[in-house]
Enzyme design. Sequence first.
Site, mmCIF file in Angstrom:
data_model
loop_
_atom_site.group_PDB
_atom_site.id
_atom_site.type_symbol
_atom_site.label_atom_id
_atom_site.label_comp_id
_atom_site.label_asym_id
_atom_site.label_seq_id
_atom_site.Cartn_x
_atom_site.Cartn_y
_atom_site.Cartn_z
ATOM 1 N N LYS A 124 -8.813 -4.547 12.420
ATOM 2 C CA LYS A 124 -8.058 -3.330 12.761
ATOM 3 C C LYS A 124 -8.841 -2.524 13.789
ATOM 4 C CE LYS A 124 -5.117 -1.460 9.157
ATOM 5 N NZ LYS A 124 -5.091 -0.509 8.041
HETATM 6 C C1 E4P Z 1 -2.245 0.808 6.696
HETATM 7 O O1 E4P Z 1 -2.544 -0.084 7.429
HETATM 8 C C2 E4P Z 1 -2.810 2.158 6.808
HETATM 9 O O2 E4P Z 1 -4.192 2.118 6.913
HETATM 10 C C3 E4P Z 1 -2.420 3.016 5.647
HETATM 11 O O3 E4P Z 1 -1.140 2.664 5.212
HETATM 12 C C4 E4P Z 1 -2.532 4.487 5.953
HETATM 13 O O4 E4P Z 1 -1.918 5.218 4.934
HETATM 14 P P1 E4P Z 1 -2.122 6.785 4.755
HETATM 15 O O5 E4P Z 1 -1.405 7.473 5.874
HETATM 16 O O6 E4P Z 1 -1.505 7.080 3.422
HETATM 17 O O7 E4P Z 1 -3.595 7.051 4.803
#
Ligand code: E4P
Length: 233
Positions: free
Chosen positions: A85
């Site tokens: 990521k």
């Molecule tokens: C997924 O890839 C994200 O990192 C995650 O869903 C972020 O979620 P949040 O906005 O609840 O932190």
Amino acid sequence: MQIFLDSANYAEVEKWLHQGVVDGVTTNPSIMFKDGVYDIEEGARRLCALLGERPVSIEVITNDHQEMIQQARMFARWARNVVVKIPVVNEQGESCLGVVNALNREGILINSTAILSFNQAILAAKAGATYVSIFAGRIADEGNEPAGVIRNVRHWLDDGGYTTKIIVGSIRTVMDIQNAALAGAHIITIPPQFLPKMVDHKYSRETVRQFNRDAAKALAHIAQARTVVAAKA
Ligand code: E4P
């Protein structure tokens, strides 16, 4: 459409994997911390082994582009199913698309993350991201409509013949999952606490209760009939 689990909780991932509904896993540093995974390498290796061939997203933890590239190369050596990521911008708002492009040319799969707009998503796809992670809950936090962003990105990818897949994350309610699916998400990454809510329904329970009750009555009926026949014999 695929379902990923947005979690670093090994027991939860294992549980839902065995239910046959998990196609991959996504994490970020906040999820790792929340789930008690303080050693990223150990946690990532464990999850990757559990997931087999299914992808597991692990996020870089730096603002520096060169360090992102080094971390991505290191993560990719941990397991074959690691997806790295890379945030679409760093804390300073500097584009990380060059990092995505460089790593893509090395054959490392990239999940371009923290995407909150159509424009970010299409640039990440052009740069070579395998996945673009659209944060539905955070888009809604700002008073915007996630479904519109997802739908527009999906049309744009399809029209342009891109193979980039949309992951919708930042799920806050069960309804977010339904909306994302209908808007054209290729993948939705779901925090595990929503899965029991998705599968359960009080009227399903009542329906099963009725069937079991009637089956028990039928069995009692047969048993009684056999007793009468035996008594006559
Ligand atoms: C997924 O890839 C994200 O990192 C995650 O869903 C972020 O979620 P949040 O906005 O609840 O932190």
